[in-house]
Design a protein around this motif. Sequence first.
Motif, short mmCIF file in Angstrom:
data_model
loop_
_atom_site.label_atom_id
_atom_site.label_comp_id
_atom_site.label_asym_id
_atom_site.label_seq_id
_atom_site.Cartn_x
_atom_site.Cartn_y
_atom_site.Cartn_z
N THR A 48 -5.87 17.56 12.08
CA THR A 48 -6.84 17.82 10.90
C THR A 48 -8.05 17.08 11.18
O THR A 48 -8.19 15.99 11.71
N PRO A 49 -9.33 17.52 10.71
CA PRO A 49 -10.49 17.00 10.86
C PRO A 49 -10.65 15.55 10.23
O PRO A 49 -9.92 15.39 9.12
N LEU A 50 -11.07 14.64 10.86
CA LEU A 50 -11.18 13.45 10.50
C LEU A 50 -12.63 12.83 10.04
O LEU A 50 -13.53 13.10 10.87
N VAL A 51 -12.76 11.79 9.07
CA VAL A 51 -13.98 11.28 8.64
C VAL A 51 -13.92 9.79 8.89
O VAL A 51 -12.87 9.18 8.59
N ALA A 52 -14.60 9.17 9.71
CA ALA A 52 -14.58 7.80 10.01
C ALA A 52 -15.55 7.17 8.78
O ALA A 52 -16.61 7.54 8.63
N HIS A 53 -14.98 5.81 8.53
CA HIS A 53 -15.52 4.90 7.52
C HIS A 53 -15.80 3.48 8.05
O HIS A 53 -14.96 3.04 8.75
N PHE A 54 -17.02 3.03 7.98
CA PHE A 54 -17.37 1.65 8.43
C PHE A 54 -17.99 0.95 7.24
O PHE A 54 -18.73 1.28 6.35
N ASP A 55 -17.44 -0.45 7.30
CA ASP A 55 -18.04 -1.33 6.27
C ASP A 55 -17.72 -2.58 6.60
O ASP A 55 -16.52 -3.27 6.89
N GLY A 56 -18.88 -3.35 6.86
CA GLY A 56 -18.83 -4.84 7.13
C GLY A 56 -18.26 -5.80 6.36
O GLY A 56 -18.52 -5.44 4.86
N LYS A 57 -17.46 -6.76 6.67
CA LYS A 57 -16.75 -7.52 5.81
C LYS A 57 -16.79 -8.85 6.40
O LYS A 57 -16.73 -9.12 7.56
N PRO A 71 -14.38 -3.22 9.69
CA PRO A 71 -13.04 -2.42 9.71
C PRO A 71 -13.57 -0.97 9.73
O PRO A 71 -14.49 -0.45 9.21
N ILE A 72 -12.75 -0.14 10.50
CA ILE A 72 -12.89 1.27 10.95
C ILE A 72 -11.67 1.94 10.36
O ILE A 72 -10.67 1.66 10.80
N VAL A 73 -12.05 2.99 9.73
CA VAL A 73 -11.03 3.72 8.89
C VAL A 73 -11.20 5.09 9.03
O VAL A 73 -12.20 5.51 9.04
N VAL A 74 -10.18 6.10 9.44
CA VAL A 74 -10.35 7.37 9.54
C VAL A 74 -9.68 8.03 8.54
O VAL A 74 -8.39 7.52 8.26
N SER A 75 -9.95 8.87 7.85
CA SER A 75 -9.25 9.59 6.67
C SER A 75 -9.49 11.09 6.80
O SER A 75 -10.64 11.66 7.21
N GLU A 80 -4.70 8.80 6.47
CA GLU A 80 -5.34 7.68 6.20
C GLU A 80 -5.02 6.63 7.29
O GLU A 80 -3.83 6.14 7.16
N LYS A 81 -5.85 6.05 8.34
CA LYS A 81 -5.41 5.16 9.17
C LYS A 81 -6.56 4.31 9.56
O LYS A 81 -7.85 4.45 9.85
N LEU A 82 -6.10 2.90 9.51
CA LEU A 82 -6.97 1.84 9.96
C LEU A 82 -7.16 1.77 11.43
O LEU A 82 -5.99 1.46 12.04
N ILE A 83 -8.18 1.92 12.16
CA ILE A 83 -8.32 2.06 13.65
C ILE A 83 -8.61 0.64 14.23
O ILE A 83 -7.67 0.21 15.04
N ALA A 84 -9.43 -0.30 13.72
CA ALA A 84 -9.60 -1.47 14.04
C ALA A 84 -10.47 -2.30 13.32
O ALA A 84 -11.15 -1.80 12.27
N ILE A 85 -10.50 -3.44 13.57
CA ILE A 85 -11.19 -4.53 12.68
C ILE A 85 -12.07 -5.49 13.72
O ILE A 85 -11.82 -6.52 13.93
N PRO A 86 -12.94 -4.92 14.63
CA PRO A 86 -13.54 -5.79 15.88
C PRO A 86 -14.77 -6.60 14.97
O PRO A 86 -15.07 -6.40 13.94
#
Length: 277
Positions: A48-57, A71-75, A80-86
């Motif tokens: 299914t199409p995914l949307v990437a979400h970015f939010d600095g913490k 944190p990088i999340v795709v939904s 809904e999946k947490l990809i990475a927190i670089p």
Amino acid sequence: MHIVALALKAVGINVDELTLSTSSLYGSRKAIRQFIGKTIKNTFLPNTPLVAHFDGKLLPDFNGVNIDRLPIVVSGKNVEKLIAIPKVKTGCSLNNDENLWLKQNRVAMINFLQDQLQNTQPRHGYLQLIRLSLITLGVSDPTAVQDTPPGAYHRAHWMAKRIYCLKIFCFREQLKLTVHELQALKRLCLFTVTVYAKAWFCAANSCSAPYNDLCLLQTQELYEKVDCKVGKEAMKKIKRNLWYLSKDLVGMTFVSDLVNFDEKRLMVKALHKPAKK
């Protein structure tokens, strides 16, 4: 681990069959995490199409200090999946090209600036530029520079921008600068301590001016590969002032101490060649 072993014995567990070494536990935990990570990557195949979400913490690091992470999340539909927190690099971190450039030129610049300290400088600003450059390169005592409020700022004070940039860099931890400002500051300071400072202090030697100008042009061409934007802008400014590098002034190179005798002999031979039409 001794307490853990005693606790396990107290509940009837044979500790001889267990591995209680901290290094072994760390290695095992690391291997399991790597296996879990690979499994998640291989099994996460959304259709299914995914949307990437970015939010600095600001999150605590292993040493307890808060650092910037992204944190990088795709939904998507039912996904809904947490990809990475670089970690987010700070604005003053150097990229690979800048690190290599600094490594190649740092020792030579330190030696040059330390030699300049032995010479009498015409103004206090010259001495400030030398010492601030050495501090930026990490080889001088910060107490050697007396920090004073900024004075008059005008176009005639050529070193003002460089001195103020280096001072801001030294006090960057105490100032509220954005990542963009830190990045720009880092680029200016790197150019100042590895290119500008040497060119500035060599400019007073009129006999070696043609040779130094040629070296500066060569250095600028190399620096464009490190920082294209800063390098091109600096080269543009330099080329606007090449009008004074006439064939008459080039002759001053014959009395320059920076040009060896073999090169001077070749220059004399070239003078006897007929001019090209």
